[in-house]
Design a protein around this motif. Structure first.
Motif, mmCIF file in Angstrom:
data_model
loop_
_atom_site.group_PDB
_atom_site.id
_atom_site.type_symbol
_atom_site.label_atom_id
_atom_site.label_comp_id
_atom_site.label_asym_id
_atom_site.label_seq_id
_atom_site.Cartn_x
_atom_site.Cartn_y
_atom_site.Cartn_z
ATOM 1 N N PRO A 29 4.165 -40.139 46.756
ATOM 2 C CA PRO A 29 4.793 -41.207 47.808
ATOM 3 C C PRO A 29 6.128 -41.693 47.225
ATOM 4 C CG PRO A 29 2.600 -41.636 47.507
ATOM 5 C CD PRO A 29 2.754 -40.795 46.354
ATOM 6 N N LYS A 31 8.813 -44.334 45.877
ATOM 7 C CA LYS A 31 8.927 -45.734 45.358
ATOM 8 C C LYS A 31 10.185 -45.823 44.514
ATOM 9 C CE LYS A 31 6.517 -44.300 40.842
ATOM 10 N NZ LYS A 31 5.445 -44.477 39.989
ATOM 11 N N SER A 224 1.720 -41.296 53.546
ATOM 12 C CA SER A 224 1.139 -42.806 53.908
ATOM 13 C C SER A 224 -0.098 -42.876 53.281
ATOM 14 C CB SER A 224 1.069 -42.846 55.287
ATOM 15 O OG SER A 224 0.058 -42.118 55.885
ATOM 16 N N LYS A 225 -0.736 -41.777 52.971
ATOM 17 C CA LYS A 225 -2.167 -41.837 52.233
ATOM 18 C C LYS A 225 -2.236 -42.075 50.717
ATOM 19 C CE LYS A 225 -3.964 -38.460 55.567
ATOM 20 N NZ LYS A 225 -4.764 -37.252 55.747
ATOM 21 N N GLY A 226 -0.943 -42.179 50.111
ATOM 22 C CA GLY A 226 -0.686 -42.539 48.860
ATOM 23 C C GLY A 226 -0.846 -41.214 47.726
ATOM 24 N N GLU A 227 -0.741 -41.264 46.705
ATOM 25 C CA GLU A 227 -1.052 -39.962 45.732
ATOM 26 C C GLU A 227 -2.184 -39.276 45.886
ATOM 27 O OE1 GLU A 227 -0.086 -39.192 41.144
ATOM 28 O OE2 GLU A 227 1.073 -41.014 42.166
ATOM 29 N N HIS A 228 -2.097 -38.079 46.310
ATOM 30 C CA HIS A 228 -3.580 -37.452 46.450
ATOM 31 C C HIS A 228 -3.203 -35.971 46.397
ATOM 32 C CE1 HIS A 228 -2.133 -37.520 50.570
ATOM 33 N NE2 HIS A 228 -3.000 -36.505 50.902
#
Length: 241
Positions: A29, A31, A224-228
């Motif tokens: 994501p 940052k 939007s789910k974050g790092e995965h």
């Protein structure tokens, strides 16, 4: 790899041809004012391709050896350091070219990169050449454009199959048309195929030469789910080829 730009829309397709079936997608994501990125590759964590939130995409090609001469005074980087800074910081191929013009690209003596942005402009990156173009349709394969006068005589069977399909069909800026083109470019080593809508941030994914079934990912939603990370084979039925 194939791109089409028409009616203000750019669609890009890519086949990943390799011997490793353990293909993966991983999301990083945004940052610190940097773009979020979807990377795609294998289980070694090395990105074979990627798309960012700005609609910039890249993929790489294994090539025959070509000595890189233009390195004097340029910044040395490793393979791992080459791609991520570009995908997290740039939105268009002109800026990518400016960045890479200062980088020692001797690490690309057996490979080539292609970047495409959502305007449809593309950048071919060879060790000594940075080639901008904006053809409405363009295909790329395992040959150096700087060394090739006529792609139609390149001795790569699967590439010529794809060119034949393009000549015989009416090109359309759709995921379906680009998918059919990539089907004609595929070979027995194609582990996965990605087709990207650069404006909408939609990624269509096919697994191991099966163009009857696909899944679609929304880049914004996934980031939007974050790092995965996702295993590509696990996204498809277990009885897939």
């Amino acid at each position: 790899m194939y791109k089409i730009t028409q009616d203000g829309k750019t669609i890009v397709g890519n086949n990943e041809d390799w011997i490793n079936g353990n293909s993966e997608i991983w999301f990083v994501p945004a940052k610190d004012n940097k773009y979020g990125v979807m990377n795609i590759g294998f289980d070694n964590g090395f990105a074979q391709g990627a798309i960012n939130e700005a609609g910039l995409i890249f993929d790489g090609f294994a090539m025959s050896y070509l000595k890189v001469k233009n390195t004097k005074g340029k910044t040395k980087v490793t393979q791992a350091e080459l791609i991520a800074p570009i995908m997290h910081n740039y939105s268009n191929v002109v800026d990518v070219k400016n960045h890479l013009s200062k980088v020692d690209l001797s690490i690309l003596d057996k490979s080539m990169l292609v970047f495409i942005d959502k305007s449809g402009q593309y950048l071919i990156v060879e060790g000594d050449e940075l080639i901008l173009g904006n053809d409405a349709e363009k295909s790329f394969s395992n040959f150096y454009p700087s060394q090739t006068l006529n792609p139609e005589i390149v001795n790569i069977d699967f590439y010529q199959n794809g060119l034949k399909h393009i000549k015989e069909t009416e090109a359309r800026p759709t995921l379906d048309y680009c998918s059919s083109t990539m089907n004609n470019f595929q070979q027995n080593l194609t582990q996965y195929t990605t087709v990207y809508d650069l404006e909408e941030g939609i990624i269509r994914l096919y697994h191991h030469q099966n163009f009857d079934n696909f899944i679609e990912l929304d880049l914004t939603e996934e980031l939007s789910k974050g790092e995965h990370k996702l295993s590509i084979p696990e996204l498809f039925p277990k009885d897939t080829k």
